[in-house]
Design a protein around this motif. Structure first.
Motif, PDB file in Angstrom:
ATOM      1  N   GLY A  25       0.813  -1.216   0.000  1.00 39.99           N
ATOM      2  CA  GLY A  25       0.000   0.000   0.000  1.00 39.99           C
ATOM      3  C   GLY A  25       0.842   1.260   0.000  1.00 39.99           C
ATOM      4  N   PHE A  26       1.901   1.263   0.821  1.00 39.25           N
ATOM      5  CA  PHE A  26       2.775   2.442   0.904  1.00 39.25           C
ATOM      6  C   PHE A  26       3.519   2.669  -0.406  1.00 39.25           C
ATOM      7  N   LEU A  27       4.067   1.622  -1.000  1.00 35.02           N
ATOM      8  CA  LEU A  27       4.829   1.775  -2.234  1.00 35.02           C
ATOM      9  C   LEU A  27       3.935   2.135  -3.420  1.00 35.02           C
ATOM     10  N   VAL A  28       2.738   1.562  -3.471  1.00 37.79           N
ATOM     11  CA  VAL A  28       1.803   1.919  -4.545  1.00 37.79           C
ATOM     12  C   VAL A  28       1.406   3.387  -4.432  1.00 37.79           C
ATOM     13  N   TRP A  29       1.160   3.849  -3.212  1.00 33.29           N
ATOM     14  CA  TRP A  29       0.849   5.269  -2.988  1.00 33.29           C
ATOM     15  C   TRP A  29       2.023   6.140  -3.456  1.00 33.29           C
ATOM     16  N   GLN A  87       4.310   5.362  -5.688  1.00 32.87           N
ATOM     17  CA  GLN A  87       4.387   5.291  -7.144  1.00 32.87           C
ATOM     18  C   GLN A  87       3.337   6.187  -7.795  1.00 32.87           C
ATOM     19  N   ALA A  88       2.131   6.199  -7.240  1.00 34.95           N
ATOM     20  CA  ALA A  88       1.055   7.006  -7.809  1.00 34.95           C
ATOM     21  C   ALA A  88       1.363   8.495  -7.718  1.00 34.95           C
ATOM     22  N   ASP A  89       2.026   8.908  -6.642  1.00 37.20           N
ATOM     23  CA  ASP A  89       2.313  10.339  -6.444  1.00 37.20           C
ATOM     24  C   ASP A  89       3.560  10.806  -7.183  1.00 37.20           C
ATOM     25  N   ASN A  90       4.627   9.999  -7.149  1.00 40.70           N
ATOM     26  CA  ASN A  90       5.929  10.495  -7.615  1.00 40.70           C
ATOM     27  C   ASN A  90       6.676   9.546  -8.541  1.00 40.70           C
ATOM     28  N   GLY A  91       6.113   8.396  -8.843  1.00 42.33           N
ATOM     29  CA  GLY A  91       6.884   7.362  -9.510  1.00 42.33           C
ATOM     30  C   GLY A  91       7.027   7.523 -11.010  1.00 42.33           C
ATOM     31  N   ASP A  92       7.961   6.724 -11.564  1.00 44.22           N
ATOM     32  CA  ASP A  92       8.145   6.624 -13.000  1.00 44.22           C
ATOM     33  C   ASP A  92       8.406   5.156 -13.326  1.00 44.22           C
ATOM     34  N   ALA A 145      12.670  -1.604  -1.686  1.00 43.07           N
ATOM     35  CA  ALA A 145      11.759  -0.570  -1.208  1.00 43.07           C
ATOM     36  C   ALA A 145      12.503   0.736  -0.945  1.00 43.07           C
ATOM     37  N   VAL A 146      13.668   0.652  -0.297  1.00 41.31           N
ATOM     38  CA  VAL A 146      14.465   1.859  -0.041  1.00 41.31           C
ATOM     39  C   VAL A 146      14.957   2.454  -1.349  1.00 41.31           C
ATOM     40  N   ALA A 147      15.391   1.594  -2.273  1.00 35.98           N
ATOM     41  CA  ALA A 147      15.849   2.083  -3.579  1.00 35.98           C
ATOM     42  C   ALA A 147      14.726   2.808  -4.304  1.00 35.98           C
ATOM     43  N   MET A 148      13.514   2.295  -4.187  1.00 38.52           N
ATOM     44  CA  MET A 148      12.382   2.953  -4.843  1.00 38.52           C
ATOM     45  C   MET A 148      12.171   4.358  -4.295  1.00 38.52           C
ATOM     46  N   LEU A 149      12.290   4.523  -2.974  1.00 35.51           N
ATOM     47  CA  LEU A 149      12.111   5.845  -2.381  1.00 35.51           C
ATOM     48  C   LEU A 149      13.143   6.832  -2.923  1.00 35.51           C
ATOM     49  N   LEU A 191      14.738   6.558  -5.787  1.00 33.99           N
ATOM     50  CA  LEU A 191      14.463   6.756  -7.208  1.00 33.99           C
ATOM     51  C   LEU A 191      13.365   7.786  -7.428  1.00 33.99           C
ATOM     52  N   THR A 192      12.351   7.774  -6.563  1.00 34.36           N
ATOM     53  CA  THR A 192      11.285   8.769  -6.698  1.00 34.36           C
ATOM     54  C   THR A 192      11.758  10.155  -6.276  1.00 34.36           C
ATOM     55  N   LEU A 193      12.785  10.212  -5.426  1.00 33.83           N
ATOM     56  CA  LEU A 193      13.333  11.503  -5.007  1.00 33.83           C
ATOM     57  C   LEU A 193      14.163  12.167  -6.103  1.00 33.83           C
ATOM     58  N   PHE A 194      15.062  11.423  -6.721  1.00 35.78           N
ATOM     59  CA  PHE A 194      16.057  11.980  -7.638  1.00 35.78           C
ATOM     60  C   PHE A 194      15.401  12.771  -8.769  1.00 35.78           C
ATOM     61  N   PRO A 195      15.927  13.951  -9.127  1.00 39.10           N
ATOM     62  CA  PRO A 195      17.167  14.599  -8.664  1.00 39.10           C
ATOM     63  C   PRO A 195      16.994  15.432  -7.395  1.00 39.10           C
ATOM     64  N   ASN A 196      15.822  15.374  -6.782  1.00 42.42           N
ATOM     65  CA  ASN A 196      15.637  16.064  -5.504  1.00 42.42           C
ATOM     66  C   ASN A 196      16.254  15.244  -4.383  1.00 42.42           C
ATOM     67  N   VAL A 197      16.572  15.910  -3.286  1.00 45.78           N
ATOM     68  CA  VAL A 197      16.934  15.212  -2.058  1.00 45.78           C
ATOM     69  C   VAL A 197      15.899  15.485  -0.968  1.00 45.78           C
ATOM     70  N   MET A 198      15.254  16.653  -1.033  1.00 41.62           N
ATOM     71  CA  MET A 198      14.114  16.966  -0.173  1.00 41.62           C
ATOM     72  C   MET A 198      13.209  17.935  -0.927  1.00 41.62           C
ATOM     73  N   PRO A 199      12.070  17.458  -1.412  1.00 41.54           N
ATOM     74  CA  PRO A 199      11.154  18.345  -2.123  1.00 41.54           C
ATOM     75  C   PRO A 199      10.465  19.322  -1.165  1.00 41.54           C
ATOM     76  N   SER A 200      10.154  20.502  -1.680  1.00 40.18           N
ATOM     77  CA  SER A 200       9.384  21.490  -0.924  1.00 40.18           C
ATOM     78  C   SER A 200       7.912  21.370  -1.305  1.00 40.18           C
ATOM     79  N   SER A 201       7.049  21.296  -0.308  1.00 37.54           N
ATOM     80  CA  SER A 201       5.612  21.243  -0.572  1.00 37.54           C
ATOM     81  C   SER A 201       5.031  22.637  -0.792  1.00 37.54           C
ATOM     82  N   LEU A 202       5.852  23.673  -0.605  1.00 40.49           N
ATOM     83  CA  LEU A 202       5.378  25.046  -0.772  1.00 40.49           C
ATOM     84  C   LEU A 202       5.587  25.539  -2.202  1.00 40.49           C
TER      85      LEU A 202
END
Length: 333
Positions: free
Chosen positions: A209-213, A215-220, A260-264, A266-277
């Motif tokens: 559930g966590f990984l699908v969520w 992927q839906a938000d940030n995945g490729d 699972a950690v690699a996926m997280l 992968l969804t980050l790159f090239p960011n290291v911490m996205p801003s929600s603002l």
């Protein structure tokens, strides 16, 4: 590939190693209350990780140090924005180490019982909080134009990150259960396999559930491959556990954690911490990194030291590879 990209990959590798190794000893710590029936069985569980738990924490120290040196802006924002949960984790790791060393110093039941409670809670809480922290890091937090976190503690307690916390808690505990089955003999080994089935099924639901969520938000496409590998490996670990193939089960549960950690990451790159603002305020591998000269020096140092450390730690696991059981535990004085 630029050196800042290389160091992003290396830091991801360090976190994979940390969660793979510390994950099972966190799980064993939780199982001291869920699986062990008496003090002797708790001593068996603690002895399975006794020679290696402190070495596993080296991966965390190295990951934090590498982040500080390679991406100082990432380090500053992460450790200031997540100050309270990281402080709680630090206190838990300190208390956990003290508990391992002091539990057996006195024979009184109350003394040993109190330290065993400490081992349980200081294993459970970090397992939960790491998922919350990484969930927020992937989801994005309130970072302003000055690269500073401007949110509150309440902002970190959102449904997505809390699901991440439950996913890491159950996954680490399952990982610990299959490690216990791999490292023990007798009745405790059989019960560890049975408990691993329940834990594995719960972890499979939460992790998927966590990984699908995610992927839906940030995945490729690349992160989707990692998701499939993680779910397939976790399923395989459950099946192998039921077949009594404990080595395969432990290896596959480790692959599930790594994927699972690699996926997280992968969804980050090239960011290291996205801003929600504002997306323009994202911390990236480019704007959060150190100078090229610093990264070059770090690369030479890591290339020399890292293989030696990994060889030594691998040798430690080889030396302490034997199974143990209640028959190997001397009577308490």
């Amino acid at each position: 590939m630029e050196l800042n990209d290389v160091w992003f990959v290396l830091i991801a590798f360090l976190w994979v190693g940390y969660f793979f190794l510390e994950g099972f000893d966190f799980g064993v710590g939780v199982l001291t209350k869920l699986l062990a029936r008496d003090r002797t069985e708790r001593r068996v569980l603690i002895n399975t990780i006794g020679p290696v738990w402190d070495g596993n924490e080296v991966w965390l120290v190295t990951a934090a140090g590498a982040t500080f040196a390679a991406f100082p802006e990432w380090y500053a924002t992460l450790f200031s924005g997540f100050y309270l949960p990281l402080l709680v984790i630090l206190l838990c790791l300190i208390g956990r180490g003290v508990a391992f060393e002091y539990r057996h110093k006195r024979p009184e039941d109350r003394w040993q019982s109190n330290w065993e409670h400490v081992i349980f809670w200081t294993s459970l809480v970090p397992s939960l909080l790491w998922g919350v922290i990484f969930g927020n890091m992937v989801r994005g937090v309130k970072i302003d134009a000055e690269m500073e976190y401007v949110g509150s503690l309440g902002d970190l307690l959102n449904p997505y990150s809390l699901l991440g916390g439950l996913a890491t808690l159950t996954l680490f505990t399952f990982h610990g259960a299959v490690f216990t089955a791999l490292k023990t003999v007798g009745d405790i080994r059989v019960r560890a396999r049975k408990q691993a089935l329940t834990l594995g099924l719960v972890a499979a639901v939460l992790v998927t559930g966590f990984l699908v969520w995610t992927q839906a938000d940030n995945g490729d496409g690349t992160s989707l491959v990692a998701l499939i590998v993680a779910v397939a490996a976790l399923t395989g670990a459950i099946v192998a556990n039921q077949m009594g193939r404990e080595g395969w089960s432990f290896g596959l549960s480790g692959v599930a954690i790594a994927a699972a950690v690699a996926m997280l990451f992968l969804t980050l790159f090239p960011n290291v911490m996205p801003s929600s603002l504002n997306e323009e305020w994202n911390l990236t591998v480019a704007n959060a990194s150190s100078t090229p000269y610093t990264l070059k020096i770090m690369t030479w140092c890591a290339g020399i030291a890292a293989p030696l450390v990994m060889l030594y730690q691998g040798w430690t696991y080889w030396v302490f590879r034997k199974r143990i059981g209640t028959k190997h535990i001397a009577d308490a004085h």
